[in-house]
Design a protein around this motif. Structure first.
Motif, PDB file in Angstrom:
ATOM      1  N   VAL A  21       9.814 -15.347  -2.107  1.00  0.00           N
ATOM      2  CA  VAL A  21       9.051 -14.096  -1.996  1.00  0.00           C
ATOM      3  C   VAL A  21       9.127 -13.301  -3.298  1.00  0.00           C
ATOM      4  CG1 VAL A  21       8.839 -11.956  -0.735  1.00  0.00           C
ATOM      5  CG2 VAL A  21       9.323 -14.016   0.474  1.00  0.00           C
ATOM      6  N   ILE A  22      10.304 -13.343  -3.967  1.00  0.00           N
ATOM      7  CA  ILE A  22      10.396 -12.683  -5.285  1.00  0.00           C
ATOM      8  C   ILE A  22       9.400 -13.316  -6.248  1.00  0.00           C
ATOM      9  CG2 ILE A  22      11.899 -12.179  -7.231  1.00  0.00           C
ATOM     10  CD1 ILE A  22      14.250 -12.276  -5.361  1.00  0.00           C
ATOM     11  N   ALA A  35       5.964 -12.009  -5.536  1.00  0.00           N
ATOM     12  CA  ALA A  35       5.726 -10.674  -6.083  1.00  0.00           C
ATOM     13  C   ALA A  35       5.478 -10.751  -7.588  1.00  0.00           C
ATOM     14  CB  ALA A  35       6.919  -9.766  -5.796  1.00  0.00           C
ATOM     15  N   GLU A  70      -9.097  -1.880 -14.086  1.00  0.00           N
ATOM     16  CA  GLU A  70      -7.855  -1.188 -13.721  1.00  0.00           C
ATOM     17  C   GLU A  70      -7.774  -0.948 -12.221  1.00  0.00           C
ATOM     18  OE1 GLU A  70      -9.864   0.084 -16.064  1.00  0.00           O
ATOM     19  OE2 GLU A  70      -8.731   0.187 -17.939  1.00  0.00           O
ATOM     20  N   PHE A  71      -8.927  -0.594 -11.631  1.00  0.00           N
ATOM     21  CA  PHE A  71      -8.891  -0.253 -10.203  1.00  0.00           C
ATOM     22  C   PHE A  71      -8.456  -1.451  -9.373  1.00  0.00           C
ATOM     23  CE2 PHE A  71     -10.806   0.325  -6.041  1.00  0.00           C
ATOM     24  CZ  PHE A  71     -10.260   1.544  -5.711  1.00  0.00           C
ATOM     25  N   ILE A  85      -4.753  -1.956  -9.713  1.00  0.00           N
ATOM     26  CA  ILE A  85      -3.920  -1.020  -8.957  1.00  0.00           C
ATOM     27  C   ILE A  85      -3.970  -1.352  -7.476  1.00  0.00           C
ATOM     28  CG2 ILE A  85      -3.662   1.386  -8.335  1.00  0.00           C
ATOM     29  CD1 ILE A  85      -4.657   2.006 -11.169  1.00  0.00           C
ATOM     30  N   VAL A  86      -5.160  -1.739  -6.988  1.00  0.00           N
ATOM     31  CA  VAL A  86      -5.257  -2.102  -5.578  1.00  0.00           C
ATOM     32  C   VAL A  86      -4.470  -3.377  -5.307  1.00  0.00           C
ATOM     33  CG1 VAL A  86      -6.861  -2.814  -3.792  1.00  0.00           C
ATOM     34  CG2 VAL A  86      -7.368  -0.860  -5.173  1.00  0.00           C
ATOM     35  N   LEU A 132      -1.709  -4.154  -6.813  1.00  0.00           N
ATOM     36  CA  LEU A 132      -0.322  -3.692  -6.676  1.00  0.00           C
ATOM     37  C   LEU A 132      -0.096  -3.055  -5.317  1.00  0.00           C
ATOM     38  CD1 LEU A 132       0.801  -1.882  -9.938  1.00  0.00           C
ATOM     39  CD2 LEU A 132       1.690  -3.947  -8.965  1.00  0.00           C
ATOM     40  N   LEU A 133      -1.018  -2.166  -4.946  1.00  0.00           N
ATOM     41  CA  LEU A 133      -0.832  -1.359  -3.736  1.00  0.00           C
ATOM     42  C   LEU A 133      -0.838  -2.236  -2.493  1.00  0.00           C
ATOM     43  CD1 LEU A 133      -0.663   1.660  -3.123  1.00  0.00           C
ATOM     44  CD2 LEU A 133      -3.099   1.656  -2.792  1.00  0.00           C
ATOM     45  N   VAL A 135       1.540  -6.319  -3.485  1.00  0.00           N
ATOM     46  CA  VAL A 135       2.966  -6.179  -3.771  1.00  0.00           C
ATOM     47  C   VAL A 135       3.634  -5.322  -2.704  1.00  0.00           C
ATOM     48  CG1 VAL A 135       4.634  -5.508  -5.506  1.00  0.00           C
ATOM     49  CG2 VAL A 135       2.469  -6.451  -6.192  1.00  0.00           C
ATOM     50  N   GLY A 136       2.882  -4.329  -2.154  1.00  0.00           N
ATOM     51  CA  GLY A 136       3.441  -3.549  -1.069  1.00  0.00           C
ATOM     52  C   GLY A 136       3.668  -4.386   0.173  1.00  0.00           C
ATOM     53  N   ALA A 137       2.747  -5.307   0.427  1.00  0.00           N
ATOM     54  CA  ALA A 137       2.835  -6.087   1.658  1.00  0.00           C
ATOM     55  C   ALA A 137       3.834  -7.224   1.558  1.00  0.00           C
ATOM     56  CB  ALA A 137       1.470  -6.634   2.020  1.00  0.00           C
ATOM     57  N   VAL A 138       4.363  -7.466   0.349  1.00  0.00           N
ATOM     58  CA  VAL A 138       5.376  -8.513   0.199  1.00  0.00           C
ATOM     59  C   VAL A 138       6.593  -8.190   1.065  1.00  0.00           C
ATOM     60  CG1 VAL A 138       7.116  -9.210  -1.474  1.00  0.00           C
ATOM     61  CG2 VAL A 138       4.747  -9.528  -1.985  1.00  0.00           C
ATOM     62  N   THR A 139       6.850  -6.881   1.281  1.00  0.00           N
ATOM     63  CA  THR A 139       7.950  -6.468   2.156  1.00  0.00           C
ATOM     64  C   THR A 139       7.825  -7.095   3.534  1.00  0.00           C
ATOM     65  OG1 THR A 139       7.644  -4.383   1.035  1.00  0.00           O
ATOM     66  CG2 THR A 139       9.222  -4.429   2.816  1.00  0.00           C
ATOM     67  N   ILE A 140       6.595  -7.093   4.054  1.00  0.00           N
ATOM     68  CA  ILE A 140       6.370  -7.662   5.381  1.00  0.00           C
ATOM     69  C   ILE A 140       6.673  -9.160   5.362  1.00  0.00           C
ATOM     70  CG2 ILE A 140       4.622  -8.032   7.158  1.00  0.00           C
ATOM     71  CD1 ILE A 140       5.397  -5.186   6.877  1.00  0.00           C
ATOM     72  N   SER A 145      -6.636   5.746 -16.551  1.00  0.00           N
ATOM     73  CA  SER A 145      -7.656   5.814 -15.509  1.00  0.00           C
ATOM     74  C   SER A 145      -7.020   5.462 -14.179  1.00  0.00           C
ATOM     75  CB  SER A 145      -8.800   4.861 -15.832  1.00  0.00           C
ATOM     76  OG  SER A 145      -8.316   3.560 -15.893  1.00  0.00           O
ATOM     77  N   ALA A 201       0.709   3.599  -6.016  1.00  0.00           N
ATOM     78  CA  ALA A 201       0.974   2.161  -5.953  1.00  0.00           C
ATOM     79  C   ALA A 201       2.398   1.849  -6.389  1.00  0.00           C
ATOM     80  CB  ALA A 201      -0.022   1.403  -6.834  1.00  0.00           C
ATOM     81  N   SER A 250       4.873   2.514  -3.781  1.00  0.00           N
ATOM     82  CA  SER A 250       4.920   1.609  -2.634  1.00  0.00           C
ATOM     83  C   SER A 250       5.649   0.317  -2.943  1.00  0.00           C
ATOM     84  CB  SER A 250       3.508   1.298  -2.166  1.00  0.00           C
ATOM     85  OG  SER A 250       2.896   0.434  -3.078  1.00  0.00           O
ATOM     86  N   PHE A 276      10.147  -2.995  -1.061  1.00  0.00           N
ATOM     87  CA  PHE A 276      10.452  -4.390  -1.420  1.00  0.00           C
ATOM     88  C   PHE A 276      11.847  -4.476  -2.017  1.00  0.00           C
ATOM     89  CE2 PHE A 276       9.879  -7.517  -5.026  1.00  0.00           C
ATOM     90  CZ  PHE A 276      10.199  -8.612  -4.261  1.00  0.00           C
ATOM     91  N   LEU A 289      14.600  -3.614   0.668  1.00  0.00           N
ATOM     92  CA  LEU A 289      14.851  -4.705   1.613  1.00  0.00           C
ATOM     93  C   LEU A 289      15.566  -5.856   0.920  1.00  0.00           C
ATOM     94  CD1 LEU A 289      14.511  -5.484   4.457  1.00  0.00           C
ATOM     95  CD2 LEU A 289      12.268  -6.345   3.983  1.00  0.00           C
ATOM     96  N   MET A 345       6.989   1.608   5.403  1.00  0.00           N
ATOM     97  CA  MET A 345       5.690   1.035   5.720  1.00  0.00           C
ATOM     98  C   MET A 345       4.904   1.964   6.613  1.00  0.00           C
ATOM     99  SD  MET A 345       5.080  -1.291   4.104  1.00  0.00           S
ATOM    100  CE  MET A 345       5.031  -2.862   3.445  1.00  0.00           C
TER     101      MET A 345
END
Lengths: 87, 376
Positions: free
Chosen positions: A32-33, A36, A52-53, A56-57, A59-60, A63-68, B163, B171, B174, B178, B181, B204
């Motif tokens: 999992v590491i 990420a 860029e957008f 960032i999405v 990442l958001l 990478v955020g959902a890697v916790t799950i 930007s 982000a 969040s 990780f 945990l 979460m």
């Protein structure tokens, strides 16, 4: 070789290596590491493409959902260490 | 003069100084070394290299300023807890400035302690978790501008910042669950694992209302950029039309930085010290500092999104206005922290999913109605 090419090759290589690590790591949390790392490298590639957008999405969301993924990995798989300790 | 021009000037001056010496040195050498010296000197003086170094220096300046504020925050944390719980708080180390040096003394103490890695711990995760946690939290600081002239930018135009900087800050916020945990799992300890699990569940579930409340601000401002968001609040600060969103945002921030009403992951009476149990020495110090860094980032985000950012009467500089508002938000956090007891895990989840999430959606609807009604 320009600097952009150099950075691109570095990011692509790190994405590929970490993707390989995901499927070859013995411990599930290690893979999992690696996952990420792969996602972050891909986000950096998006930044190099002037998106860029999307980066960032990436990442958001990913990478955020890697916790799950770690949670599932811990809760739904067997760990060898625990079994060897029991013996 | 803004931060970019300042840093660019410094770098230009430094490169000129070093290059003079460098070319002078190259003159003494045989021609092939001399050519190499000239090529390196020309590269150092090229515009791309200067820009790169400027951005590095800018981010260092921004992060150092932010970390000094974090030290102030830690001092406020201790002093205010003393005032509310009826004791003095730190006063001995640097007593002429109210015990402000106590945090530095604690840092020195933590530096001198031994760093222990448990034998049964998963070494990779155990060593990597603090790096990810601290790194992702300090990254937030770099994109938060204190005013239209003080922020990370690559041009000398005022207000030309990263930007989608606001979205980037959220982000980076969040990524922390990780790391938490990972720290909890790789310590190979029941308490740390339970703390990590709780932290993952909490972060979460509170991230969704946080992002929805931020989305209403982005909707009204029509931009992800800090400067545009603050400029959109010129007539009215967003906490008046979006009061529900402001309250939801503050509560979610408290949950995200894990201070007392929501400090379930490190509930010291049940879980020793939660997911930081196995970390000692400066690693624990880094976790402690990073919690304050995240509080600072949270206060700054709430300021920029809802409290009008650096806008205020002219007699105080913009940067100071921003910091005053961030300090007020942090003081409110501390006031809550030392006044209310810790919630239970089921109360925390029910509150997050059944109360805050519908309120955040309602707030988003209000924002959409205001936007389509032509206000702003």
């Amino acid at each position: 070789m320009t600097w952009e090419m150099f950075v691109f090759l570095f990011l692509a290589a790190s994405a590929l290596m970490s993707a390989l690590w995901v499927i070859s790591a013995k411990e599930i949390v290690h893979s999992v590491i690696g996952m990420a790392t792969c996602f972050i490298a891909i986000a950096c590639l998006f930044i190099m493409l002037n998106a860029e957008f999307v980066a960032i999405v990436q990442l958001l969301v990913y990478v955020g959902a890697v916790t799950i993924v770690i949670l599932f990995g811990i809760m739904l798989t067997k760990r060898e260490i625990m079994e060897s300790e029991r013996k | 003069m803004n931060l970019f021009e300042f840093c660019h000037g410094i770098i230009h001056w430094l490169v000129d100084l070093v290059n003079n010496l460098w070319y002078w040195l190259g003159d003494f050498l045989p021609w092939y070394f001399g050519d190499l010296f000239t090529a390196i000197g020309d590269f150092a003086a090229s515009e791309g290299h200067l820009l790169f170094m400027t951005v590095l220096v800018e981010s260092v300046v921004i992060i150092v300023v932010a970390l000094i504020n974090v030290l102030n925050f830690l001092w406020i944390f201790r002093k205010l807890s003393g005032r509310i719980l009826d004791f003095y708080g730190p006063y001995y180390v640097g007593y002429r400035i109210g015990g402000w040096l106590q945090n530095l003394a604690d840092g020195v103490k933590l530096f001198t302690k031994e760093i222990i890695t448990p034998t049964k711990a998963d070494r990779l995760g155990f060593l990597l978790a603090p790096v990810i946690f601290v790194g992702s939290s300090v990254t937030i600081l770099a994109v938060i501008p204190l005013s239209a002239n003080f922020g990370l930018s690559t041009t000398s135009e005022p207000g030309e910042y990263v930007s989608a900087g606001a979205l980037f800050a959220l982000a980076a916020f969040s990524i922390a669950p990780f790391a938490i945990l990972l720290a909890g799992w790789s310590s190979n300890n029941k308490y740390t694992l339970i703390g990590g699990m709780r932290s993952a569940a909490q972060m979460m579930s509170y991230e969704i209302p946080l992002l929805l409340a931020a989305a209403s601000v982005f909707l009204l401002a029509g931009s992800f950029n800090f400067v545009d968001i603050v400029d959109a609040q010129h007539d009215m600060w967003f906490f008046i039309p979006l009061f529900i969103g402001f309250v939801v945002f503050l509560i979610c921030l408290i949950a995200e930085v894990e201070i007392i009403p929501f400090d379930l992951p490190e509930a010291e009476a049940e879980l020793v010290e939660g997911w930081t149990t196995e970390y000692g020495g400066m690693r624990f110090g880094l976790f402690y500092m990073t919690t304050a860094v995240r509080s600072y980032a949270g206060g700054a985000l709430a300021t920029a999104f809802f409290l009008g950012g650096w806008q205020g009467p002219w007699f105080v500089p913009d940067e100071i206005w921003f910091l005053i508002k961030a300090y007020i938000v942090y003081t409110v956090f501390m006031w809550l922290t030392w006044s209310v007891p810790r919630v239970r895990i089921d109360q925390m989840l029910v509150f997050g999913w059944r109360r805050l999430l519908p309120l955040a959606v309602l707030n988003l609807l209000i924002a959409a109605a205001l936007k389509s009604g032509g206000w702003l």
